[in-house]
Design a protein around this motif. Structure first.
Motif, mmCIF file in Angstrom:
data_model
loop_
_atom_site.group_PDB
_atom_site.id
_atom_site.type_symbol
_atom_site.label_atom_id
_atom_site.label_comp_id
_atom_site.label_asym_id
_atom_site.label_seq_id
_atom_site.Cartn_x
_atom_site.Cartn_y
_atom_site.Cartn_z
ATOM 1 N N ALA A 25 18.084 -0.969 45.863
ATOM 2 C CA ALA A 25 16.755 -0.821 45.272
ATOM 3 C C ALA A 25 16.093 -2.175 45.050
ATOM 4 N N GLN A 26 14.800 -2.235 45.355
ATOM 5 C CA GLN A 26 14.025 -3.459 45.248
ATOM 6 C C GLN A 26 12.727 -3.198 44.484
ATOM 7 N N PHE A 27 12.234 -4.229 43.818
ATOM 8 C CA PHE A 27 10.895 -4.220 43.226
ATOM 9 C C PHE A 27 10.060 -5.273 43.937
ATOM 10 N N LEU A 36 9.301 2.069 54.259
ATOM 11 C CA LEU A 36 9.860 2.581 53.010
ATOM 12 C C LEU A 36 11.230 1.979 52.722
ATOM 13 N N SER A 37 12.009 1.737 53.763
ATOM 14 C CA SER A 37 13.363 1.205 53.580
ATOM 15 C C SER A 37 13.360 -0.149 52.878
ATOM 16 N N GLU A 38 12.246 -0.880 52.941
ATOM 17 C CA GLU A 38 12.182 -2.192 52.293
ATOM 18 C C GLU A 38 12.154 -2.073 50.773
ATOM 19 N N PRO A 153 1.557 5.820 49.840
ATOM 20 C CA PRO A 153 2.127 6.955 50.582
ATOM 21 C C PRO A 153 2.810 6.513 51.882
ATOM 22 N N TYR A 154 4.027 6.999 52.109
ATOM 23 C CA TYR A 154 4.800 6.674 53.308
ATOM 24 C C TYR A 154 5.083 7.953 54.092
ATOM 25 N N ARG A 155 4.823 7.911 55.400
ATOM 26 C CA ARG A 155 5.005 9.068 56.289
ATOM 27 C C ARG A 155 6.301 8.924 57.073
ATOM 28 N N TRP A 156 7.168 9.962 57.024
ATOM 29 C CA TRP A 156 8.430 9.930 57.759
ATOM 30 C C TRP A 156 8.183 10.156 59.247
#
Length: 374
Positions: A25-27, A36-38, A153-156
């Motif tokens: 987990a990152q901030f 999103l993985s970042e 918003p992130y789209r898979w």
């Protein structure tokens, strides 16, 4: 139980650290990562969507309806940070908090089709999802930065391997397998950042984005964690993510709208709270309507009973009152819930289909209300 739970969390962290490609987990205090993985809140590991160490799943007593999508909700805070309890408001989360909500559908037997989620999550106790059983659509992030909250918003992708930031939203054609063997279609509308703000700015005076789900009355329920079932407020306190919470019996609690052991009044008010009250409150974006759908509002014109519409336009459906006791088909509230026309439907964003079961609940509630508007 606390010691045992702590041991389980340590063991889970050790296993996650040993897993290849395990997320961390990152901030991100300023930049908005494309992938999103970042953020490292969740990631794909061995065919599963898995949560990073310290990312806590949660659920709501009665959730917002979104085209029958199921949702995986999570909270994460940097080490040493904690949220403060607020009785009638969203928990006071510190800077650095990252909240995610992943929308998905169960896969149907026919390739390329999904089934409607029945409201019961397919996530395991640790928050993971078996990707052979579901189709991921989007993950929305709310991140608390020094300047305030921001919605992303992130789209898979079709391969279900990564989600990409789409600030302008997207339209996702969906094919739904029906019980009779046929299929239906609809467009799942992924909101853009401005549409996110239209719901997540519950105070029209400040227009500041904020979470709307994690309030005590929504969180005060049990959740099946890897180390056993526990009340969510107590669990968040035990893992160091919450301070100042009373015992669950002394905290507010909304009903589960599907719980037939709860009263019709409690179920209907919880449903209207989850789906409508973030706008329909004295300070919400819909404050000019004069309609207040918060759960503590007494029966009367403020709740919409025998209230004349102020600025509904074509959204009245030629009905005279927001709620006409005993007459759901003459009530503007039901007309707007049972509608998908852009200038008539409520909520205005967040769905492209009608929630049949929710509409029937509100219909039954209005039928049960005593009185007459004359």
């Amino acid at each position: 139980m606390t010691v045992f739970r702590g041991l389980i969390l340590i063991a889970a962290a050790a296993l996650a650290a040993c897993s290849p490609n395990a997320p961390t987990a990152q901030f991100h205090s300023e930049d908005n990562p494309r992938l999103l993985s970042e953020w490292g809140q969740l990631g794909i590991v061995a065919g599963d969507l898995q949560l990073a160490d310290g990312v806590v799943p949660y659920d709501l007593n009665t959730p917002l309806f979104t085209d029958y999508a199921l949702k995986l909700r999570t909270i994460w805070m940097p080490s040493g940070e904690t949220a403060a309890y607020r009785e009638n408001d969203t928990l006071d989360f510190p800077v650095g908090t990252v909240i995610t909500k992943t929308f998905y559908y169960p896969l149907a037997d026919t390739p390329g089709q999904v089934t409607r989620g029945d409201g019961h999550s397919l996530t395991r106790a640790d928050g993971s999802l078996d990707l052979s059983r579901v189709q991921l659509i989007e993950t929305r992030i709310l991140v608390h930065r020094e300047a305030g909250w921001e919605a992303l918003p992130y789209r898979w992708n079709d391969d279900q391997t990564e989600a990409v930031l789409l600030r302008y939203g997207d339209v996702v054609p969906m094919t739904v397998a029906e019980a009779d063997g046929g299929a239906s279609t609809f467009n799942y509308v992924m909101p853009d950042v401005n549409q996110c703000a239209s719901c997540h700015a519950p105070d029209s005076n400040t227009r500041q984005i904020a979470p709307i789900g994690p309030k005590p009355r929504h969180l005060n329920r049990d959740f099946d964690y890897p180390d056993g079932t526990a009340n969510q407020l107590e669990y968040l306190t035990e893992v160091g993510y919450l301070t100042g919470a009373p015992v669950p019996a002394d905290a507010p609690r909304n009903a589960d709208w599907e719980d037939l052991e709860a009263s019709l009044e409690a179920r209907a008010r919880a449903y209207l709270d989850a789906n409508c009250s973030h706008c329909h409150s004295p300070v919400g974006p819909a404050d000019t309507s004069g309609l207040n759908l918060q759960p503590d509002i007494a029966h009367g014109p403020a709740l919409g009973i025998c209230k004349l519409p102020i600025a509904a336009g074509s959204g009245t459906g030629d009905r005279r009152f927001d709620i006409f006791p005993g007459r759901p088909d003459e009530s503007i509230l039901l007309f707007r819930l049972d509608n998908v026309e852009p200038d008539q439907m409520m909520p205005e964003v967040g769905r492209s289909t009608n929630h049949v079961e929710g509409i029937e609940l509100i219909r039954a509630w209005i039928e049960s209300l005593p009185g007459d508007c004359g």
